[in-house]
Design a protein around this motif. Structure first.
Motif, PDB file in Angstrom:
ATOM      1  N   ILE A 116      -8.366   1.839   5.693  1.00 48.13           N
ATOM      2  CA  ILE A 116      -9.015   0.827   4.850  1.00 48.13           C
ATOM      3  C   ILE A 116      -9.510   1.462   3.557  1.00 48.13           C
ATOM      4  N   ASN A 117     -10.079   2.664   3.649  1.00 48.52           N
ATOM      5  CA  ASN A 117     -10.583   3.345   2.461  1.00 48.52           C
ATOM      6  C   ASN A 117      -9.455   3.691   1.496  1.00 48.52           C
ATOM      7  N   ILE A 118      -8.319   4.099   2.032  1.00 48.23           N
ATOM      8  CA  ILE A 118      -7.155   4.398   1.179  1.00 48.23           C
ATOM      9  C   ILE A 118      -6.760   3.155   0.389  1.00 48.23           C
ATOM     10  N   ALA A 119      -6.762   2.007   1.062  1.00 48.98           N
ATOM     11  CA  ALA A 119      -6.412   0.744   0.393  1.00 48.98           C
ATOM     12  C   ALA A 119      -7.432   0.402  -0.688  1.00 48.98           C
ATOM     13  N   ILE A 120      -8.719   0.528  -0.382  1.00 48.86           N
ATOM     14  CA  ILE A 120      -9.776   0.172  -1.330  1.00 48.86           C
ATOM     15  C   ILE A 120      -9.786   1.120  -2.523  1.00 48.86           C
TER      16      ILE A 120
ATOM     17  N   ALA B   7       1.172  -3.680   7.501  1.00 51.98           N
ATOM     18  CA  ALA B   7       0.077  -3.548   6.532  1.00 51.98           C
ATOM     19  C   ALA B   7      -0.204  -2.068   6.233  1.00 51.98           C
ATOM     20  N   GLY B   8      -0.187  -1.238   7.276  1.00 53.68           N
ATOM     21  CA  GLY B   8      -0.420   0.194   7.090  1.00 53.68           C
ATOM     22  C   GLY B   8       0.660   0.853   6.262  1.00 53.68           C
ATOM     23  N   ILE B   9       1.912   0.479   6.503  1.00 55.31           N
ATOM     24  CA  ILE B   9       3.029   1.031   5.737  1.00 55.31           C
ATOM     25  C   ILE B   9       2.941   0.611   4.270  1.00 55.31           C
ATOM     26  N   LEU B  10       2.540  -0.636   4.027  1.00 53.30           N
ATOM     27  CA  LEU B  10       2.384  -1.114   2.645  1.00 53.30           C
ATOM     28  C   LEU B  10       1.258  -0.375   1.932  1.00 53.30           C
ATOM     29  N   ILE B  11       0.180  -0.096   2.656  1.00 48.68           N
ATOM     30  CA  ILE B  11      -0.916   0.690   2.066  1.00 48.68           C
ATOM     31  C   ILE B  11      -0.410   2.085   1.698  1.00 48.68           C
ATOM     32  N   ALA B  12       0.370   2.687   2.616  1.00 42.55           N
ATOM     33  CA  ALA B  12       0.943   4.017   2.354  1.00 42.55           C
ATOM     34  C   ALA B  12       1.865   3.976   1.132  1.00 42.55           C
ATOM     35  N   LYS B  13       2.671   2.943   1.043  1.00 41.30           N
ATOM     36  CA  LYS B  13       3.635   2.824  -0.050  1.00 41.30           C
ATOM     37  C   LYS B  13       2.947   2.651  -1.404  1.00 41.30           C
ATOM     38  N   LYS B  14       1.825   1.944  -1.415  1.00 38.82           N
ATOM     39  CA  LYS B  14       1.149   1.646  -2.670  1.00 38.82           C
ATOM     40  C   LYS B  14       0.121   2.700  -3.084  1.00 38.82           C
ATOM     41  N   ALA B  15      -0.176   3.631  -2.181  1.00 42.98           N
ATOM     42  CA  ALA B  15      -1.117   4.701  -2.525  1.00 42.98           C
ATOM     43  C   ALA B  15      -0.553   5.532  -3.672  1.00 42.98           C
ATOM     44  N   GLN B  16      -1.416   5.978  -4.594  1.00 36.63           N
ATOM     45  CA  GLN B  16      -0.950   6.626  -5.816  1.00 36.63           C
ATOM     46  C   GLN B  16      -0.894   8.152  -5.718  1.00 36.63           C
ATOM     47  N   ASP B  17      -1.302   8.705  -4.593  1.00 41.10           N
ATOM     48  CA  ASP B  17      -1.196  10.145  -4.393  1.00 41.10           C
ATOM     49  C   ASP B  17      -0.496  10.427  -3.069  1.00 41.10           C
TER      50      ASP B  17
ATOM     51  N   ASN C 199      -7.390   3.007  -3.732  1.00 41.07           N
ATOM     52  CA  ASN C 199      -6.205   2.864  -4.583  1.00 41.07           C
ATOM     53  C   ASN C 199      -6.182   1.526  -5.312  1.00 41.07           C
ATOM     54  N   SER C 200      -6.866   0.538  -4.763  1.00 39.68           N
ATOM     55  CA  SER C 200      -7.029  -0.732  -5.478  1.00 39.68           C
ATOM     56  C   SER C 200      -7.876  -0.515  -6.729  1.00 39.68           C
ATOM     57  N   LYS C 201      -8.932   0.296  -6.581  1.00 35.10           N
ATOM     58  CA  LYS C 201      -9.779   0.613  -7.730  1.00 35.10           C
ATOM     59  C   LYS C 201      -9.019   1.436  -8.768  1.00 35.10           C
ATOM     60  N   LYS C 202      -8.200   2.394  -8.292  1.00 32.70           N
ATOM     61  CA  LYS C 202      -7.393   3.212  -9.205  1.00 32.70           C
ATOM     62  C   LYS C 202      -6.419   2.349  -9.990  1.00 32.70           C
ATOM     63  N   SER C 203      -5.822   1.377  -9.307  1.00 34.03           N
ATOM     64  CA  SER C 203      -4.862   0.484  -9.973  1.00 34.03           C
ATOM     65  C   SER C 203      -5.532  -0.321 -11.068  1.00 34.03           C
ATOM     66  N   LYS C 204      -6.764  -0.771 -10.807  1.00 36.85           N
ATOM     67  CA  LYS C 204      -7.491  -1.544 -11.811  1.00 36.85           C
ATOM     68  C   LYS C 204      -7.826  -0.694 -13.029  1.00 36.85           C
ATOM     69  N   VAL C 205      -8.194   0.576 -12.768  1.00 34.97           N
ATOM     70  CA  VAL C 205      -8.497   1.491 -13.873  1.00 34.97           C
ATOM     71  C   VAL C 205      -7.264   1.708 -14.741  1.00 34.97           C
ATOM     72  N   VAL C 206      -6.117   1.913 -14.104  1.00 32.54           N
ATOM     73  CA  VAL C 206      -4.854   2.105 -14.832  1.00 32.54           C
ATOM     74  C   VAL C 206      -4.509   0.862 -15.624  1.00 32.54           C
ATOM     75  N   GLU C 207      -4.686  -0.308 -15.006  1.00 36.58           N
ATOM     76  CA  GLU C 207      -4.390  -1.572 -15.693  1.00 36.58           C
ATOM     77  C   GLU C 207      -5.296  -1.765 -16.903  1.00 36.58           C
ATOM     78  N   ASN C 208      -6.567  -1.442 -16.736  1.00 32.85           N
ATOM     79  CA  ASN C 208      -7.518  -1.574 -17.856  1.00 32.85           C
ATOM     80  C   ASN C 208      -7.179  -0.610 -18.986  1.00 32.85           C
ATOM     81  N   ASP C 209      -6.779   0.617 -18.626  1.00 34.49           N
ATOM     82  CA  ASP C 209      -6.393   1.601 -19.643  1.00 34.49           C
ATOM     83  C   ASP C 209      -5.165   1.134 -20.423  1.00 34.49           C
ATOM     84  N   LEU C 210      -4.193   0.577 -19.708  1.00 34.49           N
ATOM     85  CA  LEU C 210      -2.983   0.069 -20.363  1.00 34.49           C
ATOM     86  C   LEU C 210      -3.316  -1.111 -21.269  1.00 34.49           C
TER      87      LEU C 210
END
Length: 377
Positions: free
Chosen positions: A352-356, A285-295, A358-369
């Protein structure tokens, strides 16, 4: 990402709760004899666990980007704390590793490891455009690693020092530092660490005893021997919670470094494997969070926290099963302890904060697209 955050939280909570149960059963006898209260050590551990849970929840709400801007002061604080430890820490069992301030006893190495992970993550992102540059990228990072690990090694705290080096160099490799630089420095540090380990009598004795037991079939030290008896007594399903015989002063440090042996005795092979799987789930789970982080900072910080927990769990279990020499390192979230469980829980909060975030960042990007597609139509 939110599902990963929940997975990390509940997996960690499960390990902590399991640790409370095993510490209670493993420490009752020595607590009754030493403190005339069978719950003395458990109560002490429970207080630390409550602090750790508050820290985990608190740090999960702090935006992780904040640590990037203060990483330099934090690592300088770590260096100062380690120097203070060398000068003023009382010697216990031949080593000065612990400080006591306002009645709170803690191990500065746990704090230094945590802050080094943050600082390396910030440096690797800052120097991302020239990571193959030996002098301008590798050397500045390596100096911090050597400084922190060196101050820990000469306490002496060999096992913690060597694992901090392993975590740091792995982070640097994952972050993009040239493999040639990592390999050469790893070889140099391994030889230096081995030499330092052989200088101090307690670490030399552990290593030579371990080598002798493998090559000549010599006796293992008492802790490892009793740990194997404990694990073997558990069989497939274990003797049951609270029915351990080895915690009746047969196994030294039954509630600390060798708690996995007591866990194996009470829960058996199946329970032991289940605990290993909990650590594996946390690692994945930690590795997946690291992989999906946008920075890059978030990626490396998540990786560093996750890898540090995994490698400490691996080494502790390897020691309890006689695979590695005795190290004195706790089993993450399960062993009795103070600073270890608190700072590990802080790390989980950051993860946990990194996951949360970046989840918000992903939603912002999706909404912009989505808005862009609508406007194009």
């Amino acid at each position: 990402m939110k599902k990963l955050a929940l997975t990390v939280f509940f997996d960690t909570l499960l390990l902590i709760c399991l640790g409370l149960i095993i510490v209670l059963t493993a420490s009752s006898t020595i607590s009754a004899i030493k403190f005339s209260n069978s719950l003395y050590l458990f109560n002490s551990h429970l207080i630390r666990v409550l602090i750790a849970l508050v820290a985990m929840i608190g740090f999960s709400f702090i935006p992780y980007e904040i640590y990037k801007s203060v990483s330099k002061p934090l690592i300088l604080f770590a260096v100062g704390l380690l120097i203070f430890t060398l000068l003023f820490a009382p010697e216990i069992k031949g080593a000065g590793r612990w400080l006591s301030i306002a009645g709170i006893t803690f191990q500065p190495a746990d704090i230094a490891k945590f802050l080094l992970i943050i600082h390396l993550s910030a440096m690797l992102e800052k120097k991302s455009d020239y990571l193959y540059d030996f002098r301008n990228a590798f050397v500045p990072m390596f100096i911090w690693v050597v400084g922190i690990a060196g101050l820990i090694l000469i306490q002496p705290n060999i096992s913690n020092g060597l694992l901090i080096i392993a975590i740091a160099l792995t982070m640097m490799f994952v972050g993009g530092i040239h493999f040639k630089h990592i390999f050469l420095s790893s070889a140099t540090m391994a030889l230096s660490g081995g030499a330092i380990a052989m200088i101090f009598s307690h670490s030399r004795q552990r290593i030579l005893s371990f080598i002798n037991s493998i090559i000549n079939g010599g006796d293992m030290n008492l802790q490892v021997k009793q740990a194997l008896v404990s694990l073997g007594s558990g069989g497939l399903l274990g003797v049951g919670i609270g029915n351990s015989k080895q915690n009746n002063l047969f196994l030294p440090e039954a509630y600390g470094d060798f708690i996995f042996a007591i866990l194996g005795e009470q829960l058996g092979f199946i329970g032991s494997v289940a605990v290993i799987l909990f650590y594996l789930v946390l690692f994945i789970a930690g590795i997946l969070i690291a992989k999906k982080a946008q920075d890059k900072f978030g990626q490396l910080l998540a990786f560093g926290i996750t890898f540090s927990i995994a490698i400490y769990a691996f080494v502790n279990i390897a020691v309890a099963t006689g695979t590695f020499p005795t190290t004195g390192l706790p089993l993450p979230f399960i062993s009795y302890g103070g600073t270890s469980i608190i700072f590990l829980s802080m790390g989980i909060g950051i993860l946990i904060n990194i996951a949360i975030m970046n989840s918000k960042k992903s939603k912002v990007v999706e909404n912009d697209l989505s808005d862009k597609k609508i406007s194009e139509k």
